[in-house]
Design an enzyme around this catalytic site. Structure first.
Site, PDB file in Angstrom:
ATOM      1  N   THR A   1       0.860  -1.180   0.000  1.00 47.11           N
ATOM      2  CA  THR A   1       0.000   0.000   0.000  1.00 47.11           C
ATOM      3  C   THR A   1       0.896   1.229   0.000  1.00 47.11           C
ATOM      4  O   THR A   1       1.961   1.230   0.614  1.00 47.11           O
ATOM      5  CB  THR A   1      -1.002  -0.015   1.177  1.00 47.11           C
ATOM      6  OG1 THR A   1      -2.030   0.941   0.922  1.00 47.11           O
ATOM      7  CG2 THR A   1      -0.356   0.303   2.513  1.00 47.11           C
TER       8      THR A   1
ATOM      9  N   CYS B   1      -2.927   8.215   7.415  1.00 45.42           N
ATOM     10  CA  CYS B   1      -3.539   6.879   7.466  1.00 45.42           C
ATOM     11  C   CYS B   1      -2.597   5.921   8.186  1.00 45.42           C
ATOM     12  O   CYS B   1      -1.398   6.163   8.294  1.00 45.42           O
ATOM     13  CB  CYS B   1      -3.781   6.333   6.063  1.00 45.42           C
ATOM     14  SG  CYS B   1      -4.929   7.291   5.085  1.00 45.42           S
TER      15      CYS B   1
ATOM     16  N   HIS C   1      -5.380  -0.646   5.226  1.00 49.86           N
ATOM     17  CA  HIS C   1      -4.969   0.758   5.059  1.00 49.86           C
ATOM     18  C   HIS C   1      -6.164   1.620   5.473  1.00 49.86           C
ATOM     19  O   HIS C   1      -7.080   1.836   4.677  1.00 49.86           O
ATOM     20  CB  HIS C   1      -4.576   1.024   3.597  1.00 49.86           C
ATOM     21  CG  HIS C   1      -4.128   2.431   3.318  1.00 49.86           C
ATOM     22  ND1 HIS C   1      -3.312   2.739   2.250  1.00 49.86           N
ATOM     23  CD2 HIS C   1      -4.358   3.609   3.936  1.00 49.86           C
ATOM     24  CE1 HIS C   1      -3.077   4.051   2.233  1.00 49.86           C
ATOM     25  NE2 HIS C   1      -3.713   4.600   3.235  1.00 49.86           N
TER      26      HIS C   1
END
Lengths: 402, 176
Positions: B43, B49, B66
């Site tokens: 990711t 995040c 994620h």
């Protein structure tokens, strides 16, 4: 006549679903994995589209739509990717046009299935027509004529080869309007397909805007950019234009992917007023360095050091004032902005906190594709306008009240 | 060709197998994925995040989340997309790993991200990290390594052996 902002969201999700089906169909045909990278609905004037597509060469197929949805849909590959495409297809190079037509037919069929499912109606496709087109001629007929057309665009990405392609669909506006307005009524009834697809919150009576105001979105971008250019020219004394190609309506969760993982530099602002929200102006590193250097009286010691940072903050400041003054004028509201916050990092990482913040309340945002040209120097940037959608809808709705 | 409207089952709102290279599964923002064939889960562009990598090495199952926001409670829309939230995402990921043969007792976690990218947004990064630690503790999953906070974007890869390769925006790379 009112359109629920969430109906636009539903349309967007739908083109996403259609694009996924197109990708699956193509993956199967070519044995290559394809992923839907970005899907967006945009509102743009014909003039803006012509500019945005200038210099591109495309091949692809177009089909006419009949039945539940009328209009035209086009699947286009960049002409540069044609060899890569043909090498993947059964029959290879020798198949030429017919292979492209077949791919287009399958992918567009998948795309339209998604829409037909949502609308609960049959959509008929005319036989595919192969085309080679320069510039904006790739777009569906009529796209260049209107001054605020809806265009649904999806980009698919093949991870192993260069096989990006786009699908553009231009629905006939009268019929499309009736459909989304009809869906809006349905969306207000919980438990319907439209409610499930259109509003994840089940909150009946969400923000509604008059259909006629939707094209005001397009003028917001345009008006803002003219102001931004004037402000830069005033600050630097250099003649400047800011070209906006279009305003796209994208799912917030897709915004980081849209910015991408390349390093970006730029500025972020918080907006206060009607609407509130955020605005980010992001340049790829090389563009950021170029524009900063053009603004500085001497060449900076390092391309994106303190001097460049100051220059980009100042640039961001005047651009943002320009945009929001333009919006406030169109909307008849007042909007203020915070001081700039400089960002320089992986593009998607810089934008993710804004997306996270707004995601608490909404699912969509707006992206304005812009290019700044200042006396011989050209720098591309993306302006991510992330307004509170309810406040924006309220402001638009008030505009049309007598 | 005619396109009618059969009522097909809607797909889950988090797509968990996007963009696949051989042996590589890309996980987008607000998504999660589970791998059972030794694939690497990747990711990119983690800012505020947080990425949570979980592995059961014995069962050869691993998964990556994620997530964008700390808690479902912060949102007006409930459970539409659990992977968007740290708490709901971790619960969903653990459940998916279990269904793929992992044992809750053997799971171990590595986390990355949660940077404070901007002063303008009220510390969503640190709140994401805090919530990840709370949710994992509540689920009894130990965090064996983490690379969180600071003001830097990260890209991560979760290998089949559970190693989490974290690359920062400046190119610095370390394996947790």
């Amino acid at each position: 006549m009112r359109v629920d902002v969430r109906a636009l969201g539903a349309c967007n999700r739908l083109s996403e679903r259609g694009a996924k089906q197109a990708a699956d169909a193509l993956s199967e045909l070519t044995g290559t994995d394809l992923a839907v990278e970005v899907t967006g609905a945009s509102v743009a004037s014909g003039e803006d589209l012509a500019e945005a597509f200038a210099g591109r060469e495309s091949i692809g197929v177009s089909v006419g739509l009949r039945g539940g949805l009328e209009g035209e849909a086009v699947l286009a590959f960049d002409a540069d990717n044609v060899d890569a495409l043909l090498s993947l297809l059964p029959g290879g190079q020798s198949m030429g046009h017919s292979a492209v037509s077949e791919v287009g037919n399958i992918a567009l069929g998948g795309f339209l299935d998604g829409w037909a499912n949502y609308l609960g109606t049959a959509i008929d496709m005319t036989p595919p027509r192969y085309f080679e087109a320069d510039g904006a001629a790739v777009l569906p007929d009529g796209a260049l004529a209107g001054d605020g057309v809806f265009l649904f665009e999806s980009r698919l990405d093949a991870t192993t080869t260069d096989l990006d392609f786009s699908i553009y669909m231009l629905p006939d506006s009268g019929q499309f309007r009736d459909l989304i307005v009809g869906k809006t009524a349905a969306a207000a009834a919980p438990g319907t397909e439209a409610a499930a697809a259109g509003g994840s919150d089940g909150d009946v009576g969400g923000p509604a805007v008059p259909y006629e105001s939707l094209s005001t979105f397009a003028s917001l971008a345009k008006r803002g950019s003219a102001n931004a250019a004037d402000n830069i020219a005033m600050m630097t004394g250099l003649e400047t234009t800011v070209d906006v190609s279009r305003l796209r309506f994208v799912p917030l969760a897709d915004v980081p992917a849209e910015v991408g993982v390349e390093p970006h530099a730029g500025t972020v602002f918080e907006l206060q007023g009607k609407p509130s929200g955020y605005l980010a102006i992001l340049f790829e590193e090389s563009s950021a360095a170029t524009i900063a250097e053009a603004m500085l009286p001497m060449e900076p010691d390092e391309p994106l050091g303190d001097m460049a940072e100051n220059a980009l903050c100042e640039l961001g400041n005047v651009m943002t004032s320009g945009f929001i003054d333009g919006w406030a004028n169109v909307l008849g509201t007042s909007i203020a902005h915070s001081p700039p916050e400089f960002v320089h990092d992986i593009g998607s990482a810089t934008i993710s906190p804004l997306v996270a913040k707004l995601s608490q309340r909404q699912d969509y945002g707006f992206v304005i594709d812009a290019a700044i040209r200042t006396e011989g120097v050209e720098a591309r940037c993306d302006v991510y306008a992330l307004p509170d959608e309810r406040e924006l809808a309220d402001a638009l709705a008030q505009l049309s009240e007598p | 060709m005619s396109h009618s409207s059969p009522s097909r089952g809607r797909r889950a709102s988090e797509s968990d197998e996007t963009g696949v290279d051989p042996g590589r599964i890309r996980v987008g923002v607000g998504e999660l994925a589970v791998a059972t064939d030794g694939e690497t889960l990747t990711t990119s562009g983690l800012g505020s995040c947080v990425a949570v990598g979980l592995v059961d090495r014995d069962a050869e199952v691993h998964g990556l989340l994620h997530a964008m926001l700390p808690s479902e409670d912060d949102a007006r829309s409930a459970a539409a997309r659990p992977a968007k939230y740290v708490d709901a995402g971790i619960a969903t990921l653990i459940e998916r790993l279990r269904r793929s043969g992992a044992s809750g007792d053997r799971l171990e976690a590595r986390i990355a991200g949660g940077a404070e990218m901007l002063d303008l947004t009220d510390a969503v990064g640190p709140r994401n990290v805090e919530r990840a630690e709370e949710s994992l503790a509540a689920a009894g999953v130990p965090i064996v390594a983490s690379d969180v906070g600071d003001g830097v974007g990260r890209t991560v890869q979760l290998r089949a052996d559970g190693g989490l390769v974290v690359r920062a925006a400046d190119g610095f790379e370390r394996t947790l």
